[in-house]
Design an enzyme around this catalytic site. Sequence first.
Site, short mmCIF file in Angstrom:
data_model
loop_
_atom_site.label_atom_id
_atom_site.label_comp_id
_atom_site.label_asym_id
_atom_site.label_seq_id
_atom_site.Cartn_x
_atom_site.Cartn_y
_atom_site.Cartn_z
N TYR A 231 41.15 32.80 34.36
CA TYR A 231 39.82 33.39 33.19
C TYR A 231 39.22 35.11 33.78
O TYR A 231 38.46 35.72 33.29
CB TYR A 231 38.67 32.74 33.59
CG TYR A 231 38.21 32.48 34.66
CD1 TYR A 231 37.05 33.68 34.88
CD2 TYR A 231 38.64 31.64 34.87
CE1 TYR A 231 35.88 33.42 36.45
CE2 TYR A 231 37.56 31.17 36.48
CZ TYR A 231 36.40 32.22 36.90
OH TYR A 231 36.10 31.68 38.20
N LYS A 232 39.67 35.71 34.62
CA LYS A 232 39.23 36.75 34.77
C LYS A 232 40.19 38.24 34.24
O LYS A 232 40.31 38.13 32.79
CB LYS A 232 38.80 37.66 36.39
CG LYS A 232 37.49 36.56 36.79
CD LYS A 232 37.67 36.72 38.13
CE LYS A 232 36.18 36.19 38.74
NZ LYS A 232 35.85 36.08 40.25
N PHE B 141 32.76 37.07 47.93
CA PHE B 141 32.27 36.23 47.06
C PHE B 141 32.20 34.90 47.80
O PHE B 141 32.25 34.37 48.20
CB PHE B 141 33.15 35.48 46.57
CG PHE B 141 32.84 35.24 44.48
CD1 PHE B 141 32.42 36.42 43.53
CD2 PHE B 141 32.86 33.77 44.81
CE1 PHE B 141 32.36 35.52 41.93
CE2 PHE B 141 32.27 33.16 43.03
CZ PHE B 141 32.58 34.51 42.06
N ARG C 36 27.86 46.76 37.28
CA ARG C 36 29.09 46.85 37.33
C ARG C 36 29.65 46.72 35.87
O ARG C 36 29.59 46.33 34.62
CB ARG C 36 29.87 45.09 38.11
CG ARG C 36 30.99 44.53 38.44
CD ARG C 36 31.44 44.21 39.48
NE ARG C 36 31.14 43.07 38.27
CZ ARG C 36 31.01 41.63 37.94
NH1 ARG C 36 32.37 41.44 39.52
NH2 ARG C 36 31.85 40.51 37.59
N ASP D 180 43.00 36.56 48.63
CA ASP D 180 41.97 35.91 47.19
C ASP D 180 42.78 36.92 46.42
O ASP D 180 41.54 38.03 46.09
CB ASP D 180 40.64 35.58 47.54
CG ASP D 180 40.03 34.97 46.34
OD1 ASP D 180 40.10 35.00 44.92
OD2 ASP D 180 38.58 34.03 46.06
C1 LIG Z 1 35.54 34.78 40.51
C2 LIG Z 1 36.04 34.25 42.06
C3 LIG Z 1 36.45 32.90 42.16
C4 LIG Z 1 35.62 32.37 41.24
O1 LIG Z 1 35.94 30.33 41.83
P1 LIG Z 1 35.79 29.43 40.91
O2 LIG Z 1 35.74 28.52 42.07
O3 LIG Z 1 37.32 29.76 39.93
O4 LIG Z 1 34.87 29.30 40.45
C5 LIG Z 1 36.10 33.08 43.52
N1 LIG Z 1 35.97 33.72 44.53
C6 LIG Z 1 36.36 35.41 43.84
C7 LIG Z 1 36.54 36.55 44.92
C8 LIG Z 1 35.95 35.25 42.71
O5 LIG Z 1 36.28 36.62 42.36
#
Ligand SMILES: *Cc1c(COP(=O)(O)O)cnc(C)c1O
Length: 417
Positions: free
Chosen positions: A229-230, A133, A376, A204
């Site tokens: 939030y996921k 990400f 997805r 992560d």
């Molecule tokens: C959703 C996600 C994020 C989100 O980062 P925020 O700082 O909360 O916006 C970061 N890393 C991964 C791998 C994600 O899937």
Amino acid sequence: MSTDAPHADDLRTEAASLDEQHEATDLRARFLLPDGVVYLDGNSLGALPRAVPAAVRDAVEQQWGRDLITSWNLHGWWDAPARVGDALGRIVGAAPGQVVVGDSTSVRLHQVLHAAATLRPDRTVVLADPATFPTDLYMLDGAARQLGWTIEHVSPSDAAARLGGTDDVVAVVYSHVDYRTGVLWDLPAVTRAAHDAGALAIWDLCHSAGAVPVELDAHGVDLAVGCGYKYLNGSPGAPAFIYVATEHQAAFTNVIPGWHGHAQPFEMSGDYRPAAGIDRARIGTPPMLSLLALEAALTAFDGVEITEVRARSLSLTAFLRRCIDELVPGTTYASPDDDASRGSQVAVRHPDAYGVVQALIARGVIGDFRTPDIVRLGVAAPYLTHADMLTAAVHLADVLTSDEHLDPAYTRRSAVT
Ligand SMILES: *Cc1c(COP(=O)(O)O)cnc(C)c1O
């Protein structure tokens, strides 16, 4: 549903039987979802748990509205980051006292990267997955510039080979599940390989917390982050979490040493002295309403083991694949076939993926598009059924056979895809 699909009836019978088999883990009643929607985007924004509205109403009307500032003591606001951290810890296999909640994943990444530098001061190489990400790469880039690190792009699958016999690696910084393809990396093996080379394992968990067993303690993970939030359904922009293994807490240096992480915050001392334990990872005043929403959301997992959620998820994703294979022959996937390396999503490749996703959304099947060619379909097991999987596949087949995805109404892109 179209009735001319060759095996739709058989699949319908099978869905019903699988749903019966997995009845014990059907937690849909713990969520508020609109009728007629198959929600396959819980890996981006989790659905609303039934416990949340009342908790937020109480936080606003009673705690904030009536009890005002006394709520910091009266309603445990001050302790909430660690209290919610402990509740979350159960879901990711962390014993109490190692997780705190607050701030965003990006900020938490900044913290763990800088902490890693102080835990491994004589090393300068960090391994990262170039497909991860973007924010993880950006935060790592920023930290590397500040710390004089070199980033080596190495897939988690090649990490052990890179690490073997070396002593230059500070840490591996990997996402447990690839957000795009849904590949579930071998966290135990990569963590072991990192440790064999004297490196730290930083994970992560954004796409695994609440979806697959992580077992941070059991696998000896050093530092971890993830968002609320996921799959944890904590509310839009819910606070993220940081895990610092007990063994590293005494040496954990907080690069953002805010007053909430102070040993005696109400001494109002001009000198920073870190709190003992995980509290030293705290920064400043957390977004309390979001934090309390997350706390209520986590009760959706009460009485359920994450291994049970995983078993349901694997059954759902395998069945979704079978339905798509039957109804849309020739489909290609970015997500793995085998259970062991599949996270909680099915990722379909299609050259017009964006239009396909928009056409599906118009039909009440909400997934998302990930550039360049991925439809997805996130499968948050607690609130989805095998019947939902079949419904999604039937709509996908209908969209593709009718070329609905080529309709200009569906190919124009919005700001958030
Ligand atoms: C959703 C996600 C994020 C989100 O980062 P925020 O700082 O909360 O916006 C970061 N890393 C991964 C791998 C994600 O899937």
